[in-house]
Design an enzyme around this catalytic site. Structure first.
Site, PDB file in Angstrom:
ATOM      1  N   THR A  65       0.836  -1.193   0.000  1.00 45.41           N
ATOM      2  CA  THR A  65       0.000   0.000   0.000  1.00 45.41           C
ATOM      3  C   THR A  65       0.870   1.242   0.000  1.00 45.41           C
ATOM      4  O   THR A  65       1.951   1.228   0.557  1.00 45.41           O
ATOM      5  CB  THR A  65      -0.837   0.025   1.301  1.00 45.41           C
TER       6      THR A  65
ATOM      7  N   GLY B 172     -11.177  -3.698  -2.128  1.00 48.80           N
ATOM      8  CA  GLY B 172     -10.652  -3.854  -0.771  1.00 48.80           C
ATOM      9  C   GLY B 172     -11.084  -2.727   0.154  1.00 48.80           C
ATOM     10  O   GLY B 172     -12.054  -2.013  -0.104  1.00 48.80           O
ATOM     11  N   ASP B 173     -10.328  -2.562   1.217  1.00 42.86           N
ATOM     12  CA  ASP B 173     -10.689  -1.584   2.244  1.00 42.86           C
ATOM     13  C   ASP B 173     -10.260  -0.165   1.924  1.00 42.86           C
ATOM     14  O   ASP B 173     -10.836   0.790   2.450  1.00 42.86           O
ATOM     15  CB  ASP B 173     -10.055  -1.994   3.584  1.00 42.86           C
TER      16      ASP B 173
ATOM     17  N   THR C 187      -3.049  -0.872   5.925  1.00 43.44           N
ATOM     18  CA  THR C 187      -2.585  -1.848   4.940  1.00 43.44           C
ATOM     19  C   THR C 187      -2.837  -3.243   5.493  1.00 43.44           C
ATOM     20  O   THR C 187      -2.792  -3.442   6.706  1.00 43.44           O
ATOM     21  CB  THR C 187      -1.085  -1.666   4.619  1.00 43.44           C
TER      22      THR C 187
ATOM     23  N   GLY D 289      -7.694  -6.698   3.312  1.00 41.81           N
ATOM     24  CA  GLY D 289      -8.789  -5.732   3.268  1.00 41.81           C
ATOM     25  C   GLY D 289     -10.129  -6.202   3.799  1.00 41.81           C
ATOM     26  O   GLY D 289     -10.866  -5.433   4.412  1.00 41.81           O
TER      27      GLY D 289
HETATM   28  N1  ASP Z   1      -5.609  -3.488   1.961  1.00 47.22           N
HETATM   29  C1  ASP Z   1      -5.394  -3.794   0.588  1.00 47.22           C
HETATM   30  C2  ASP Z   1      -6.522  -4.646   0.063  1.00 47.22           C
HETATM   31  O1  ASP Z   1      -7.063  -5.447   0.795  1.00 47.22           O
HETATM   32  C3  ASP Z   1      -4.108  -4.494   0.329  1.00 47.22           C
HETATM   33  C4  ASP Z   1      -2.932  -3.636   0.666  1.00 47.22           C
HETATM   34  O2  ASP Z   1      -2.507  -3.637   1.818  1.00 47.22           O
HETATM   35  O3  ASP Z   1      -2.476  -2.933  -0.207  1.00 47.22           O
HETATM   36  O4  ASP Z   1      -6.832  -4.537  -1.103  1.00 47.22           O
END
Ligand code: ASP
Length: 273
Positions: A141, A171-172, A192, A195
């Site tokens: 992220t 995602g989140d 990060t 998600g």
């Molecule tokens: N949180 C992000 C997702 O779930 C992944 C990441 O940490 O970039 O898409």
């Protein structure tokens, strides 16, 4: 890479606001959006920049784009949604059309496919999904949180998303309160990790709510969510946050999290483990 920046009078003059700084840090924290690219037919970029103007009748603000593949800087697009549209979240073609009309740079989706990410994707694609662990699961992220000299807090998060996700999966990161949240009464948070867990647990807002309603210090709230709540569910991840006093927290339950900060005195540090 997650970057925190508590108020910096000199740079605040240059950039104008916490919003500017969160956007800039997300865009140029040494890796840009390409770092997060993944070679995947479901390739998407998710981003959000949010500032919540708490108290004194100020309105809270948020903007997000999701499922986009051609906007060079999705956080800038998220900011345009926040500032120049009546909406909070735009997706796919609609988000891209809007970004183009707003004068943002549009690139061919291949721009985001870097050799390193392609190699990682190919490796993870050959494995049994259950064997794909930790860092291999996700491309990483780019997140930033900032406090400006006027006490405004802002957060921005941008990601290529989890490796080998289903087509259409979001995602989140662009979900308000899950992967990103900012509230002038409490803190700005950028997350990060896996998600789905961050969405189910409304992580970024949860930190703010514990501070606002229970008077919990930010550090304790972050620890509770990352080390207790998420860990007990088997969820990997971390977050950075800055509170209204300019204190920062960088909490994670993984082996490593690329992170850094710069404060008002120009003190800066980057860390991995
Ligand atoms: N949180 C992000 C997702 O779930 C992944 C990441 O940490 O970039 O898409």
């Amino acid at each position: 890479m997650l970057v925190a920046r508590p108020g910096h009078p000199e740079r605040d003059k240059e950039y104008g606001s916490g919003d500017d700084d969160a956007e800039d840090r997300a865009a140029d924290c040494g890796c840009h959006d390409r770092m997060r690219a993944q070679h995947d037919s479901d390739f998407s970029l998710l981003a959000r920049l949010e500032a919540h103007r708490g108290g004194h009748g100020c309105a809270c603000r948020a903007g997000a784009v999701a499922g986009v593949t051609s906007i060079k800087n999705p956080v800038s697009a998220a900011r345009k949604v926040m500032e120049n549209s009546p909406h909070v979240l735009l997706i796919d073609g609609g988000a891209e059309e809007f970004a183009k009309k707003q004068g943002l740079e549009i690139v061919d989706p291949s721009y985001f496919i870097t050799p390193k990410m392609k190699e990682r994707w190919e490796k993870s694609n050959k494995q049994d999904p259950k064997e794909v662990k930790g860092q291999e699961k996700k491309p990483g992220t780019v997140g930033a949180v900032a406090l400006d000299q006027n006490g405004n807090l802002a957060a921005a998060t941008s990601t290529g998303g989890m490796m080998n996700k289903m087509h259409g999966r979001i995602g989140d990161s662009p979900i308000i309160g899950a992967g990103t949240y900012a509230n002038n009464n409490t803190c700005a948070v950028s997350c990060t990790g896996h998600g789905e867990y961050f969405i189910r647990n409304v992580v970024a807002y949860d930190i703010s709510a514990m501070m606002e309603y229970r008077g919990m210090p930010m550090e304790e709230a972050a620890k509770t969510v990352i080390q207790e709540k998420l860990k007990s569910q088997g969820a990997d991840g971390g977050l950075i946050a800055v509170n209204k006093e300019g204190r920062i927290v960088m909490e994670f339950n993984t082996n490593a999290m690329f992170r850094g900060y710069i404060n008002s005195d120009g003190q800066k540090e980057v860390m991995i483990y």
